[in-house]
Motif scaffolding. Structure first.
Motif, short mmCIF file in Angstrom:
data_model
loop_
_atom_site.label_atom_id
_atom_site.label_comp_id
_atom_site.label_asym_id
_atom_site.label_seq_id
_atom_site.Cartn_x
_atom_site.Cartn_y
_atom_site.Cartn_z
N ASP A 109 39.80 36.76 53.87
CA ASP A 109 41.22 36.40 53.80
C ASP A 109 41.41 35.21 52.86
OD1 ASP A 109 43.92 36.18 54.22
OD2 ASP A 109 43.76 35.26 56.20
N ILE A 110 41.67 35.52 51.60
CA ILE A 110 41.87 34.48 50.60
C ILE A 110 42.72 35.04 49.46
CG2 ILE A 110 39.77 35.04 49.31
CD1 ILE A 110 39.44 32.01 48.81
N PRO A 111 43.68 34.27 48.94
CA PRO A 111 44.49 34.78 47.82
C PRO A 111 43.63 35.05 46.60
CG PRO A 111 45.47 32.80 48.80
CD PRO A 111 44.10 32.93 49.37
N GLN A 112 43.97 36.10 45.84
CA GLN A 112 43.23 36.40 44.62
C GLN A 112 43.90 35.71 43.45
OE1 GLN A 112 41.98 40.44 43.95
NE2 GLN A 112 42.09 40.17 41.73
N THR A 113 43.20 34.75 42.87
CA THR A 113 43.72 34.01 41.71
C THR A 113 42.94 34.34 40.45
OG1 THR A 113 42.26 32.12 42.18
CG2 THR A 113 44.46 32.10 43.19
N LEU A 114 41.81 35.02 40.60
CA LEU A 114 40.97 35.33 39.44
C LEU A 114 41.24 36.73 38.92
CD1 LEU A 114 37.48 33.98 40.62
CD2 LEU A 114 39.20 32.79 39.24
N GLN A 115 40.93 36.92 37.64
CA GLN A 115 40.92 38.24 37.03
C GLN A 115 39.47 38.67 36.88
OE1 GLN A 115 43.72 40.06 36.22
NE2 GLN A 115 44.87 38.41 37.22
N GLY A 192 37.07 28.63 46.25
CA GLY A 192 37.25 29.97 46.80
C GLY A 192 36.90 31.09 45.84
N TYR A 193 36.33 30.76 44.71
CA TYR A 193 36.01 31.80 43.72
C TYR A 193 34.92 32.75 44.23
CZ TYR A 193 38.67 28.98 40.34
OH TYR A 193 39.66 28.28 39.68
N GLY A 194 33.94 32.20 44.94
CA GLY A 194 32.88 33.04 45.46
C GLY A 194 33.40 34.09 46.43
N SER A 195 34.34 33.71 47.27
CA SER A 195 34.92 34.65 48.23
C SER A 195 35.70 35.75 47.52
CB SER A 195 35.85 33.90 49.19
OG SER A 195 35.14 32.98 49.99
N GLN A 196 36.45 35.37 46.49
CA GLN A 196 37.19 36.37 45.72
C GLN A 196 36.23 37.34 45.02
OE1 GLN A 196 40.60 34.95 43.30
NE2 GLN A 196 40.20 32.92 44.18
N LEU A 197 35.14 36.79 44.54
CA LEU A 197 34.13 37.59 43.85
C LEU A 197 33.52 38.63 44.79
CD1 LEU A 197 32.47 37.98 41.23
CD2 LEU A 197 30.92 36.20 42.07
N ILE A 198 33.17 38.21 45.99
CA ILE A 198 32.58 39.13 46.96
C ILE A 198 33.59 40.19 47.38
CG2 ILE A 198 31.61 39.34 49.28
CD1 ILE A 198 29.70 38.23 47.13
N ASN A 199 34.86 39.82 47.50
CA ASN A 199 35.90 40.82 47.78
C ASN A 199 35.93 41.88 46.69
OD1 ASN A 199 36.87 39.85 50.22
ND2 ASN A 199 38.54 38.68 49.30
N PHE A 200 35.85 41.44 45.44
CA PHE A 200 35.90 42.38 44.32
C PHE A 200 34.68 43.31 44.34
CE2 PHE A 200 34.64 43.67 40.08
CZ PHE A 200 35.81 44.25 39.60
N VAL A 201 33.51 42.75 44.57
CA VAL A 201 32.28 43.55 44.60
C VAL A 201 32.34 44.56 45.74
CG1 VAL A 201 29.79 43.47 44.98
CG2 VAL A 201 30.87 41.81 43.46
N THR A 202 32.85 44.13 46.90
CA THR A 202 32.98 45.04 48.04
C THR A 202 33.91 46.19 47.71
OG1 THR A 202 32.55 43.29 49.66
CG2 THR A 202 33.74 45.23 50.44
N ASP A 203 35.05 45.90 47.08
CA ASP A 203 36.00 46.94 46.71
C ASP A 203 35.40 47.90 45.69
OD1 ASP A 203 37.91 45.88 48.39
OD2 ASP A 203 39.02 44.84 46.81
N PHE A 204 34.70 47.37 44.71
CA PHE A 204 34.08 48.22 43.68
C PHE A 204 33.06 49.15 44.31
CE2 PHE A 204 30.74 49.25 40.69
CZ PHE A 204 31.46 49.72 39.59
N ASN A 205 32.23 48.61 45.17
CA ASN A 205 31.20 49.42 45.81
C ASN A 205 31.84 50.53 46.65
OD1 ASN A 205 28.63 50.24 46.76
ND2 ASN A 205 28.92 49.03 48.60
#
Length: 245
Positions: A109-115, A192-205
């Motif tokens: 649960d974290i806002p996505q600020t990264l591309q 919070g960049y690491g958390s956003q990154l793991i969210n992205f990797v989870t979604d991609f997988n």
């Protein structure tokens, strides 16, 4: 079983970043251009092998290329290979905290600020990111250079205002994948960049690969993030590293 799949995956993981010599007793991985990378320069030995022959062969090979002889073991219990290596003067290091499997895929649960985007080549921005931390530095960059052309290797970058601030990779094989190279630029940590990154990797997988995802971790702060994403520790696997000075 999943444990056996992960052990087999780990025994062969270095194939994406190293040259491989197949042996009757196991495999030798090496990269003379990246001597500081232990993951790129080590061997593994099957538990039912001729240990004396294997160790002599491994030591002779690595000494011939001026790299420290090193053996990794991945086992359910204490390795008989490891015990034999110790008896031959090898130094031992066993990891107390090791592998985590994403048993329940969760979004942190974290806002996505990264591309985010997939990175298809290695450039100076990645080198700059990795060298921001001396512990990663040159060896991590060189490992990525060797891995990037593998069709089953996926490298992702997170951008804040067009600046590369974090990376992570996935290496998939059959129905399993390993998350690796999770790294945030040193002066960008705590945002919070690491958390956003793991969210992205989870979604991609989940959407693209649909594999069982696991990772190696020992940093307590990183482990907290992985736990939030549904990663649970595997206590059944012991990772050993043995080297000869």
């Amino acid at each position: 079983m999943l444990i056996d799949k992960i052990i087999n995956f780990e025994n062969n993981f270095a194939e994406i970043q190293s040259k491989v010599i197949e042996k009757p007793y196991g495999k030798i991985f090496y990269d003379k251009d990246n001597p500081l990378s232990y993951d790129s320069n080590h061997a593994f030995i099957y538990e039912d092998s001729d240990y004396d022959f294997a160790i002599k062969d491994i030591v002779d090979f690595y000494k011939s290329i001026a790299i420290t002889p090193r053996v990794y073991t991945f086992t359910r219990n204490e390795s008989t290979v490891g015990q034999f290596l110790e008896s031959k003067g090898f130094t031992k290091s066993l990891d107390e905290i090791c592998f985590f499997v994403q048993k329940n895929k969760k979004r942190i649960d974290i806002p996505q600020t990264l591309q985010f985007q997939r990175l298809n080549h290695i450039d100076e921005t990645i080198n700059e990111l990795l060298t921001s931390d001396k512990e990663q530095g040159e060896w991590g960059y060189k490992s990525l250079l060797k891995s990037i052309d593998n069709r089953n290797f996926y490298l992702f970058g997170g951008y804040a205002a067009e600046e590369l601030v974090c990376i992570a990779s996935l290496y998939s094989k059959n129905d399993i994948s390993r998350v690796n190279d999770v790294f945030t630029k040193k002066d960008k940590r705590g945002k919070g960049y690491g958390s956003q990154l793991i969210n992205f990797v989870t979604d991609f997988n989940e959407k693209t690969l649909n594999t069982i995802s696991y990772l190696y971790a020992h940093n307590p702060n990183a482990i907290k993030i992985y736990n939030k994403a549904g990663y649970e520790e595997i206590t059944a696997i012991v990772r050993g590293c043995y080297w000869l000075e």
